[in-house]
Design an enzyme around this catalytic site. Sequence first.
Site, PDB file in Angstrom:
ATOM      1  N   ILE A 119     100.770 107.956  22.106  1.00  0.00           N
ATOM      2  CA  ILE A 119     101.959 107.426  22.787  1.00  0.00           C
ATOM      3  C   ILE A 119     101.968 105.917  22.884  1.00  0.00           C
ATOM      4  CG2 ILE A 119     102.563 109.476  24.115  1.00  0.00           C
ATOM      5  CD1 ILE A 119     101.059 108.239  26.488  1.00  0.00           C
ATOM      6  N   GLY A 120     100.897 105.290  22.537  1.00  0.00           N
ATOM      7  CA  GLY A 120     100.888 103.834  22.602  1.00  0.00           C
ATOM      8  C   GLY A 120      99.778 103.291  21.736  1.00  0.00           C
ATOM      9  N   GLY A 139      97.945  99.468  21.234  1.00  0.00           N
ATOM     10  CA  GLY A 139      97.896  98.036  21.514  1.00  0.00           C
ATOM     11  C   GLY A 139      97.054  97.356  20.456  1.00  0.00           C
ATOM     12  N   GLY A 140      96.783  96.099  20.680  1.00  0.00           N
ATOM     13  CA  GLY A 140      95.991  95.344  19.734  1.00  0.00           C
ATOM     14  C   GLY A 140      94.557  95.867  19.670  1.00  0.00           C
ATOM     15  N   TYR A 141      94.116  96.490  20.751  1.00  0.00           N
ATOM     16  CA  TYR A 141      92.713  96.895  20.830  1.00  0.00           C
ATOM     17  C   TYR A 141      92.546  98.404  20.955  1.00  0.00           C
ATOM     18  CZ  TYR A 141      92.073  91.964  21.509  1.00  0.00           C
ATOM     19  OH  TYR A 141      92.085  90.612  21.334  1.00  0.00           O
ATOM     20  N   GLY A 142      93.417  99.025  21.724  1.00  0.00           N
ATOM     21  CA  GLY A 142      93.215 100.443  22.003  1.00  0.00           C
ATOM     22  C   GLY A 142      94.337 101.320  21.498  1.00  0.00           C
ATOM     23  N   ILE A 152      96.510 104.833  22.873  1.00  0.00           N
ATOM     24  CA  ILE A 152      96.750 105.623  24.071  1.00  0.00           C
ATOM     25  C   ILE A 152      97.310 106.979  23.654  1.00  0.00           C
ATOM     26  CG2 ILE A 152      98.036 105.806  26.255  1.00  0.00           C
ATOM     27  CD1 ILE A 152      97.149 102.433  24.951  1.00  0.00           C
ATOM     28  N   LYS A 207      93.195 106.375  27.142  1.00  0.00           N
ATOM     29  CA  LYS A 207      93.096 105.105  26.413  1.00  0.00           C
ATOM     30  C   LYS A 207      91.712 105.025  25.772  1.00  0.00           C
ATOM     31  CE  LYS A 207      93.620 100.117  26.889  1.00  0.00           C
ATOM     32  NZ  LYS A 207      94.232  99.016  27.618  1.00  0.00           N
ATOM     33  N   ASP A 230      97.264  88.633  31.330  1.00  0.00           N
ATOM     34  CA  ASP A 230      98.154  89.109  30.264  1.00  0.00           C
ATOM     35  C   ASP A 230      99.380  89.827  30.845  1.00  0.00           C
ATOM     36  OD1 ASP A 230      98.922  89.260  27.635  1.00  0.00           O
ATOM     37  OD2 ASP A 230      97.739  91.047  27.169  1.00  0.00           O
TER      38      ASP A 230
HETATM   39  N1  LIG Z   1      98.886 105.611  31.448  1.00  0.00           N
HETATM   40  C1  LIG Z   1      99.808 105.456  30.494  1.00  0.00           C
HETATM   41  N2  LIG Z   1     100.840 106.329  30.377  1.00  0.00           N
HETATM   42  C2  LIG Z   1     101.786 106.172  29.414  1.00  0.00           C
HETATM   43  N3  LIG Z   1     101.795 105.151  28.522  1.00  0.00           N
HETATM   44  C3  LIG Z   1     100.797 104.247  28.595  1.00  0.00           C
HETATM   45  C4  LIG Z   1      99.746 104.350  29.569  1.00  0.00           C
HETATM   46  N4  LIG Z   1      98.894 103.311  29.379  1.00  0.00           N
HETATM   47  C5  LIG Z   1      99.392 102.598  28.349  1.00  0.00           C
HETATM   48  N5  LIG Z   1     100.522 103.154  27.871  1.00  0.00           N
HETATM   49  C6  LIG Z   1     101.361 102.668  26.752  1.00  0.00           C
HETATM   50  O1  LIG Z   1     100.527 102.102  25.764  1.00  0.00           O
HETATM   51  C7  LIG Z   1     100.861 100.714  25.542  1.00  0.00           C
HETATM   52  C8  LIG Z   1      99.586  99.929  25.271  1.00  0.00           C
HETATM   53  O2  LIG Z   1      98.728 100.044  26.407  1.00  0.00           O
HETATM   54  P1  LIG Z   1      97.684  98.900  26.779  1.00  0.00           P
HETATM   55  O3  LIG Z   1      98.409  97.595  26.947  1.00  0.00           O
HETATM   56  O4  LIG Z   1      96.865  99.355  27.939  1.00  0.00           O
HETATM   57  O5  LIG Z   1      96.812  98.878  25.428  1.00  0.00           O
HETATM   58  P2  LIG Z   1      96.027  97.671  24.765  1.00  0.00           P
HETATM   59  O6  LIG Z   1      95.368  98.176  23.550  1.00  0.00           O
HETATM   60  O7  LIG Z   1      95.145  97.034  25.779  1.00  0.00           O
HETATM   61  O8  LIG Z   1      97.231  96.729  24.384  1.00  0.00           O
HETATM   62  P3  LIG Z   1      97.244  95.162  24.098  1.00  0.00           P
HETATM   63  O9  LIG Z   1      97.696  94.997  22.686  1.00  0.00           O
HETATM   64  O10 LIG Z   1      98.257  94.604  25.084  1.00  0.00           O
HETATM   65  O11 LIG Z   1      95.861  94.664  24.346  1.00  0.00           O
HETATM   66  C9  LIG Z   1     101.603 100.288  26.814  1.00  0.00           C
HETATM   67  O12 LIG Z   1     102.536  99.255  26.527  1.00  0.00           O
HETATM   68  C10 LIG Z   1     102.308 101.569  27.233  1.00  0.00           C
HETATM   69  O13 LIG Z   1     103.548 101.707  26.549  1.00  0.00           O
END
Ligand SMILES: Nc1ncnc2c1ncn2[C@@H]1O[C@H](COP(=O)(O)OP(=O)(O)OP(=O)(O)O)[C@@H](O)[C@H]1O
Length: 364
Positions: free
Chosen positions: A62-63, A65-68, A70, A85, A179
């Site tokens: 569902i998501g 990001g640059g690192y993780g 989800i 995540k 951030d």
């Molecule tokens: N608990 C959650 N429930 C639903 N969607 C989520 C949840 N946590 C994160 N997401 C979705 O995943 C996306 C990325 O999450 P997150 O920013 O924590 O990841 P990241 O890898 O740290 O991203 P970044 O590129 O900002 O470092 C969020 O913008 C959101 O849309």
Amino acid sequence: MKETKQEDPSPPVTTVKKENSEDNGVFSKAVLPKMKKYDYEEATQLSVNEKFLKRWLIDGLIGKGGYGEIYLGMDIIRNEEVAIKVEPKKRRGKLAKRMILEQLVLLKMQGKTHVPTIYGSGYTEKINFIVMQILSVNIGDIKKKCNHKRLSATSVGRIVHQLISALRDLHDFGYVHRDVKPANMCFGISSNAREDNRHTVYLLDFGLVRRFKLPNGERRPPRYRAGFRGTTRYVSLRVHRRIEQSPYDDIVSAMYTAYELLCSELPWKRLERAEEVLQLKQSMTEFQGADSKPGLNLEMFQGASSVLVDFFNTVIGMDPEKDPCYDKLIECMKILYAPKTMEDPYDWEDQQKTLEECSEENLT
Ligand SMILES: Nc1ncnc2c1ncn2[C@@H]1O[C@H](COP(=O)(O)OP(=O)(O)OP(=O)(O)O)[C@@H](O)[C@H]1O
């Protein structure tokens, strides 16, 4: 740009028309399957239908990001959807520490209104993971879906009010987020009688946090030159100048977030070079007026609410070395969303409107 975090290139979410107040709103569970924005092939850490640690059945991605990554999962013991995540334990040959830090801060912050509940966290041979409360679409994606790519004043006021409360909680624990941006905020999802958090904004992504307080409560001495942390579009001028971040810098990012949500885009959206972004930010808030005192460039606020101007003036008038005036900033936001309250439906929940329809009205 190497030091700049990449923006999340998420495609827009699918809007679902509200059919009844319980189940089919934009923030209902019914929407979730449509939030699987990525093809399964893009999932690199876990696979669909895998039973992760014998407890969570992986349903999709569902998501990203640059690192993780989800994932949407089903807790087969509690029969409840969760978000998982995950980040690879090693990144470019080095041990990844982001999620370890994120786990630590999230655990400290449990019980705070604007922080997702954690159900489990840890690591396996290959990954670090956090299992947490499932949330709805992020606010960056909500905005992208609106017709004019902006939200109404009453929505923005309530979102930014909650963001400032979330930041105050984090700062009280001694950390700066570093951030703050629309993609790192999500609405809650649950609309059952036990808990209704559909109107609650949650702050996400604590992977870049840093302690700014010593155990005795005093501020840590700033480094002579701090590395760049954050997303170029939203960071303060001080971050461009490599000054150590303080709570003030999170508030500046909240200020740019408010502008972007209300006015559809920040003036530097299309600029690629950080130096050019810095210059435009300078000309917005360090403008030399007729009295030669630096201040706001009102030309960049044409058509915007006067409350936004007041908000900016309050933020740029703050001393970065002191605690932000959270209450004053919240009062400003309350004026923006009056006469609505936090309990009132958001525009897209009103009278079965879609996001596209509701962005047409109630603009600043
Ligand atoms: N608990 C959650 N429930 C639903 N969607 C989520 C949840 N946590 C994160 N997401 C979705 O995943 C996306 C990325 O999450 P997150 O920013 O924590 O990841 P990241 O890898 O740290 O991203 P970044 O590129 O900002 O470092 C969020 O913008 C959101 O849309």
